[in-house]
Scaffold this motif. Sequence first.
Motif, PDB file in Angstrom:
ATOM      1  N   LEU A 118     -22.229  12.442  12.428  1.00  0.00           N
ATOM      2  CA  LEU A 118     -21.365  13.405  12.839  1.00  0.00           C
ATOM      3  C   LEU A 118     -22.454  14.378  13.777  1.00  0.00           C
ATOM      4  CD1 LEU A 118     -18.719  15.093  12.903  1.00  0.00           C
ATOM      5  CD2 LEU A 118     -19.397  15.953  10.740  1.00  0.00           C
ATOM      6  N   THR A 119     -23.401  14.704  13.368  1.00  0.00           N
ATOM      7  CA  THR A 119     -24.460  15.687  14.114  1.00  0.00           C
ATOM      8  C   THR A 119     -24.503  14.928  15.139  1.00  0.00           C
ATOM      9  OG1 THR A 119     -25.476  16.029  11.873  1.00  0.00           O
ATOM     10  CG2 THR A 119     -26.633  16.756  13.894  1.00  0.00           C
ATOM     11  N   GLY A 120     -24.721  13.790  15.685  1.00  0.00           N
ATOM     12  CA  GLY A 120     -24.949  13.231  16.921  1.00  0.00           C
ATOM     13  C   GLY A 120     -23.794  13.504  17.788  1.00  0.00           C
ATOM     14  N   LEU A 121     -22.627  13.365  17.299  1.00  0.00           N
ATOM     15  CA  LEU A 121     -21.294  13.768  17.990  1.00  0.00           C
ATOM     16  C   LEU A 121     -21.351  15.250  18.401  1.00  0.00           C
ATOM     17  CD1 LEU A 121     -18.902  11.701  16.196  1.00  0.00           C
ATOM     18  CD2 LEU A 121     -19.606  11.282  18.260  1.00  0.00           C
ATOM     19  N   ILE A 122     -21.698  16.124  17.559  1.00  0.00           N
ATOM     20  CA  ILE A 122     -21.769  17.435  17.898  1.00  0.00           C
ATOM     21  C   ILE A 122     -22.628  18.013  18.751  1.00  0.00           C
ATOM     22  CG2 ILE A 122     -22.357  19.650  16.839  1.00  0.00           C
ATOM     23  CD1 ILE A 122     -21.081  18.568  14.126  1.00  0.00           C
TER      24      ILE A 122
ATOM     25  N   GLN B  79     -11.185  23.364  19.332  1.00  0.00           N
ATOM     26  CA  GLN B  79     -10.522  23.358  18.019  1.00  0.00           C
ATOM     27  C   GLN B  79     -11.450  22.069  17.219  1.00  0.00           C
ATOM     28  OE1 GLN B  79      -6.470  23.487  18.424  1.00  0.00           O
ATOM     29  NE2 GLN B  79      -6.558  25.608  19.104  1.00  0.00           N
ATOM     30  N   VAL B  80     -11.410  20.850  17.868  1.00  0.00           N
ATOM     31  CA  VAL B  80     -11.833  19.856  17.098  1.00  0.00           C
ATOM     32  C   VAL B  80     -13.263  20.052  16.677  1.00  0.00           C
ATOM     33  CG1 VAL B  80     -12.148  17.438  17.455  1.00  0.00           C
ATOM     34  CG2 VAL B  80      -9.852  18.162  18.242  1.00  0.00           C
ATOM     35  N   PHE B  81     -14.002  20.488  17.732  1.00  0.00           N
ATOM     36  CA  PHE B  81     -15.434  20.676  17.623  1.00  0.00           C
ATOM     37  C   PHE B  81     -15.755  21.625  16.386  1.00  0.00           C
ATOM     38  CE2 PHE B  81     -19.553  22.899  18.470  1.00  0.00           C
ATOM     39  CZ  PHE B  81     -20.113  21.894  18.702  1.00  0.00           C
ATOM     40  N   THR B  82     -14.695  22.635  16.372  1.00  0.00           N
ATOM     41  CA  THR B  82     -14.939  23.576  15.452  1.00  0.00           C
ATOM     42  C   THR B  82     -14.695  22.914  13.960  1.00  0.00           C
ATOM     43  OG1 THR B  82     -14.241  25.460  16.314  1.00  0.00           O
ATOM     44  CG2 THR B  82     -13.974  25.710  14.240  1.00  0.00           C
TER      45      THR B  82
ATOM     46  N   ARG C 110     -19.491  19.246   9.000  1.00  0.00           N
ATOM     47  CA  ARG C 110     -21.000  19.030   8.856  1.00  0.00           C
ATOM     48  C   ARG C 110     -21.275  20.024   7.750  1.00  0.00           C
ATOM     49  NH1 ARG C 110     -25.433  21.717  11.653  1.00  0.00           N
ATOM     50  NH2 ARG C 110     -27.088  20.186  11.557  1.00  0.00           N
ATOM     51  N   ASP C 111     -20.933  21.153   7.687  1.00  0.00           N
ATOM     52  CA  ASP C 111     -21.303  22.269   6.705  1.00  0.00           C
ATOM     53  C   ASP C 111     -20.922  21.544   5.185  1.00  0.00           C
ATOM     54  OD1 ASP C 111     -22.395  23.912   8.479  1.00  0.00           O
ATOM     55  OD2 ASP C 111     -20.890  25.131   8.654  1.00  0.00           O
TER      56      ASP C 111
END
Length: 512
Positions: free
Chosen positions: A415-419, A432-435, A441-442
């Motif tokens: 997930l961090t890599g996608l972000i 919105q999806v990114f948020t 992640r949190d």
Amino acid sequence: MAILIEKQAKRDAKTEKQARREQDDNIQGERCDDSPRKVEFCMECGAFNVVSAKKLPKDVDVKAVFACNELDLKEVKVYGFDYDYTLACYKPSMDYLLYNLGRQILIEQYKYPKPIGDLQYKPGFAIRGLHYDIQKGVLLKLDSFLQIQLGTVYRGLTSLSNEEVLNLYKNRIIPIAAVEYRHDTDHDGHSKMVQLADLFSVPEMCLLCNVTDYFERNHIDYHPEILFRDVKNSVRFSHPVMHKIVEQNVSEYIKYNPDLGRFFQRLVEADKKLFLVTNSPYRFVNIGMQMLIGKNWKDYFDVIIVQARKPKFFTDKSRPIRLFDEKSGTHVWDRVVKLEKGTIYYEGTVKQLQDMTNWRGHQVLYFGDHPYSDLADVTLEHGWRTGAIINELTHEIDTLNRTDFKRNANWLQMLTGLIEEHQDCEDVDERQVFTKWMQERDFLRNEIKYIFNEQFGSVFRTYHNPTYFSRRLFRFADIYTSNITNLLNYSVNHTFYPRRGVMPHEYISYFV
């Protein structure tokens, strides 16, 4: 959004094909077909769910010895040991005992309010390696970059919000002078930070937080530094009483290790020299070692030094080694000009130990549990090799081996890599999806933290960095393990090799 999904699916398919080509032909049965990895988009959490998940990592051996620096045991001729939490590992009853004794001294000698006597020890509240800010009165966890891990700052038993932490410190990074100034004095107006780096400090931290919480709840004015000094001294002054209580019922407080005698016997048969340097008094050590090994335990050691007053034993230049009379329980005035097997000594300095034995440099391997008072000076000043005994490693590795931890850690990394890859997108729907990805992640980071310890997480990691404790441990210890007898799994000629660390510029991958 569909574009992001399609691009990611293609990348995953390409990566997986490449990985499969690199696998050995003998594991054909484990291969998938060449179809792209199935990726679903979860509208509820706004993140990719990888259905055909990557294989989970293998379990870590809880009895393994881990290398920070290459160590060839063939070069080691002399093995040295601390006693507390190195040879003698204590049961949870020790934490309760020290907490209760310290609480009693606070009330009887320091005249703290009697209702403090009702404050009970909270097992699992604190972990080793935390810092206490004795000016601001908070307990907190720092990473290797001296950054505060948000969510791990406590005043008493109450966690401070991120906003409260930033208002208190104005910055997430603590000045190095406040953390690493060794004499614990004010430096250019910075806060004083004290690290609680050994296991004896865990009940001390709990008592400190309990009393702070009591004062806060009852609106009693207090000075954080005075409270810290009083609690620290109360626990320290309780040690002589603790020694007497443990001596009367040693099996209640010390974990029996049936392999310890066998470990010493193997070293002796390999013609290794053994010595013991401990801060504990002789009677306390003698009763504990008799329970662990037998009445002949002293036969294994070439030199035994008690009440060494470490770290002064390693730093002082002039403090004579003194003889100890076992029968009278007091020192003898005779001048010590050589160290003899079977004789008990106390105090002294490492310089005298080295001068009288000629044990020097890389031929000496010393084991202790405290990165500073046991390991730092002997490796930095005297060139000894060092081994750290970290009892909590058992819990840490058991947690690492849990399936839910492995899955969360794998997904967090992906997930961090996608972000990282899609953080510059500008489309409103994609933002919105990114948020939602950031929110997940949190959530995952907190889940991983809670699985180790609800308040402070892992002893060794913050959310993504090594802790300050880890940084110092890896700097001062050549090897580390959970128990001294784990070395029985390796020959006396074994060489420990550190893993090749991956630097940020070396690989581009979600999984390394």
